[in-house]
Scaffold this motif. Sequence first.
Motif, PDB file in Angstrom:
ATOM      1  N   TYR A  33       0.845  -1.186   0.000  1.00  0.00           N
ATOM      2  CA  TYR A  33       0.000   0.000   0.000  1.00  0.00           C
ATOM      3  C   TYR A  33       0.887   1.245   0.000  1.00  0.00           C
ATOM      4  CZ  TYR A  33      -4.010  -2.921   1.175  1.00  0.00           C
ATOM      5  OH  TYR A  33      -5.008  -3.860   1.147  1.00  0.00           O
ATOM      6  N   PHE A  35       0.621   5.607   0.573  1.00  0.00           N
ATOM      7  CA  PHE A  35      -0.203   6.636   1.194  1.00  0.00           C
ATOM      8  C   PHE A  35       0.435   8.014   1.002  1.00  0.00           C
ATOM      9  CE2 PHE A  35      -2.732   3.703   3.843  1.00  0.00           C
ATOM     10  CZ  PHE A  35      -1.901   2.588   3.882  1.00  0.00           C
ATOM     11  N   ARG A  50      -4.905   6.938  -0.392  1.00  0.00           N
ATOM     12  CA  ARG A  50      -4.188   5.678  -0.349  1.00  0.00           C
ATOM     13  C   ARG A  50      -4.368   4.925  -1.651  1.00  0.00           C
ATOM     14  NH1 ARG A  50      -6.571   1.728   3.953  1.00  0.00           N
ATOM     15  NH2 ARG A  50      -6.346   0.123   2.383  1.00  0.00           N
ATOM     16  N   MET A  95       3.533   0.823   2.948  1.00  0.00           N
ATOM     17  CA  MET A  95       3.193  -0.216   3.922  1.00  0.00           C
ATOM     18  C   MET A  95       3.181  -1.566   3.233  1.00  0.00           C
ATOM     19  SD  MET A  95      -0.317  -0.975   6.024  1.00  0.00           S
ATOM     20  CE  MET A  95      -0.272   0.393   7.170  1.00  0.00           C
ATOM     21  N   VAL A  97       2.145  -5.515   2.752  1.00  0.00           N
ATOM     22  CA  VAL A  97       0.965  -6.337   3.027  1.00  0.00           C
ATOM     23  C   VAL A  97       1.346  -7.457   3.980  1.00  0.00           C
ATOM     24  CG1 VAL A  97      -0.637  -7.996   2.019  1.00  0.00           C
ATOM     25  CG2 VAL A  97      -0.219  -5.819   0.887  1.00  0.00           C
ATOM     26  N   GLY A  99       3.605  -9.390   6.900  1.00  0.00           N
ATOM     27  CA  GLY A  99       4.367  -9.018   8.095  1.00  0.00           C
ATOM     28  C   GLY A  99       3.761  -7.863   8.846  1.00  0.00           C
ATOM     29  N   ALA A 100       4.576  -7.207   9.616  1.00  0.00           N
ATOM     30  CA  ALA A 100       4.127  -6.074  10.417  1.00  0.00           C
ATOM     31  C   ALA A 100       3.666  -4.946   9.509  1.00  0.00           C
ATOM     32  CB  ALA A 100       5.255  -5.586  11.311  1.00  0.00           C
ATOM     33  N   GLN A 101       2.482  -4.473   9.735  1.00  0.00           N
ATOM     34  CA  GLN A 101       1.942  -3.408   8.900  1.00  0.00           C
ATOM     35  C   GLN A 101       2.341  -2.068   9.495  1.00  0.00           C
ATOM     36  OE1 GLN A 101      -2.248  -4.187   8.262  1.00  0.00           O
ATOM     37  NE2 GLN A 101      -1.764  -6.338   7.950  1.00  0.00           N
ATOM     38  N   LYS A 102       3.504  -1.611   9.081  1.00  0.00           N
ATOM     39  CA  LYS A 102       3.988  -0.335   9.577  1.00  0.00           C
ATOM     40  C   LYS A 102       4.221   0.600   8.399  1.00  0.00           C
ATOM     41  CE  LYS A 102       8.819  -1.815   9.446  1.00  0.00           C
ATOM     42  NZ  LYS A 102      10.049  -2.057  10.241  1.00  0.00           N
ATOM     43  N   LEU A 103       4.148   1.887   8.660  1.00  0.00           N
ATOM     44  CA  LEU A 103       4.375   2.891   7.634  1.00  0.00           C
ATOM     45  C   LEU A 103       5.849   3.279   7.613  1.00  0.00           C
ATOM     46  CD1 LEU A 103       1.296   5.208   8.257  1.00  0.00           C
ATOM     47  CD2 LEU A 103       1.716   3.840   6.215  1.00  0.00           C
ATOM     48  N   VAL A 104       6.416   3.312   6.403  1.00  0.00           N
ATOM     49  CA  VAL A 104       7.764   3.836   6.188  1.00  0.00           C
ATOM     50  C   VAL A 104       7.592   5.143   5.426  1.00  0.00           C
ATOM     51  CG1 VAL A 104       9.996   3.470   5.109  1.00  0.00           C
ATOM     52  CG2 VAL A 104       8.784   1.545   6.163  1.00  0.00           C
ATOM     53  N   PHE A 105       8.080   6.225   6.003  1.00  0.00           N
ATOM     54  CA  PHE A 105       7.837   7.554   5.455  1.00  0.00           C
ATOM     55  C   PHE A 105       9.025   8.081   4.656  1.00  0.00           C
ATOM     56  CE2 PHE A 105       3.893   8.996   7.367  1.00  0.00           C
ATOM     57  CZ  PHE A 105       3.729   8.152   8.451  1.00  0.00           C
TER      58      PHE A 105
ATOM     59  N   TYR B  33       1.255   2.239  17.566  1.00  0.00           N
ATOM     60  CA  TYR B  33       2.593   2.581  17.095  1.00  0.00           C
ATOM     61  C   TYR B  33       3.099   3.818  17.845  1.00  0.00           C
ATOM     62  CZ  TYR B  33       0.688   0.226  12.869  1.00  0.00           C
ATOM     63  OH  TYR B  33       0.083  -0.632  11.980  1.00  0.00           O
ATOM     64  N   TYR B  35       6.008   6.644  16.917  1.00  0.00           N
ATOM     65  CA  TYR B  35       6.937   7.160  15.927  1.00  0.00           C
ATOM     66  C   TYR B  35       7.701   8.341  16.527  1.00  0.00           C
ATOM     67  CZ  TYR B  35       5.065   4.568  11.898  1.00  0.00           C
ATOM     68  OH  TYR B  35       4.710   3.589  11.006  1.00  0.00           O
ATOM     69  N   VAL B  55       5.409  -6.155  18.255  1.00  0.00           N
ATOM     70  CA  VAL B  55       5.562  -6.685  16.903  1.00  0.00           C
ATOM     71  C   VAL B  55       6.919  -6.292  16.332  1.00  0.00           C
ATOM     72  CG1 VAL B  55       4.647  -6.622  14.553  1.00  0.00           C
ATOM     73  CG2 VAL B  55       3.069  -6.612  16.499  1.00  0.00           C
ATOM     74  N   PRO B 102      -4.835  -6.508   5.623  1.00  0.00           N
ATOM     75  CA  PRO B 102      -3.770  -5.547   5.364  1.00  0.00           C
ATOM     76  C   PRO B 102      -4.311  -4.174   5.009  1.00  0.00           C
ATOM     77  CG  PRO B 102      -4.123  -6.913   3.442  1.00  0.00           C
ATOM     78  CD  PRO B 102      -5.037  -7.444   4.499  1.00  0.00           C
TER      79      PRO B 102
END
Lengths: 115, 117
Positions: A33, A35, A50, A95, A97, A99-105, B33, B35, B55, B102
Amino acid sequence: AQTVTQSQPEMSVQEAETVTLSCTYDTSENNYYLFWYKQPPSRQMILVIRQEAYKQQNATENRFSVNFQKAAKSFSLKISDSQLGDTAMYFCAFMNVQGAQKLVFGQGTRLTINP
Amino acid sequence: EAGVAQSPRYKIIEKRQSVAFWCNPISGHATLYWYQQILGQGPKLLIQFQNNGVVDDSQLPKDRFSAERLKGVDSTLKIQPAKLEDSAVYLCASSLGLLRGPGNTIYFGEGSWLTVV
């Protein structure tokens, strides 16, 4: 690891003009994904739009639309009829799909709309 | 619907002191989370919880930072001892969680601004 790059630190346009913010990313995943978040001076991150990577159709939300080029790993944001309230920092984010659904900015683009 | 709540909004401390930030996620959100956003940069994930389990904490400086999410709701992020480079905005965010599929939208709080002098 995924990386997100925004090559435009600052942009400035006149009210009512159209502006495009650029974003590229790097991943070996096929499904993910993307965003765009807006961050006004209050610092609260607000979701703008998104895009799901498996959808070929570009997402749109009123005056906001994206140009998603999966092969080029490019994800630009177009703001039409820009308004003074659009002035903010804009962050592109990725993000996974799996594993861990975290945002990388990305590093962000400071957009100023001038009257 | 109430959003993600954070406190305090602003904190100024001297280096080597300690500080704690509190976060209350949106009701029903399983994933939380923390950040860190240094001025002029994008936010960087420190730690991610799913309910009360960790996690991802791969980027948390564990020698000085700690976080907990007792009972799987509220969370506290602590820094002890603080360094000058810890000056940043600490953003808490939440989402429905990994088990809901997801791409869940992640909602952010207004952040806690920390200045270390």
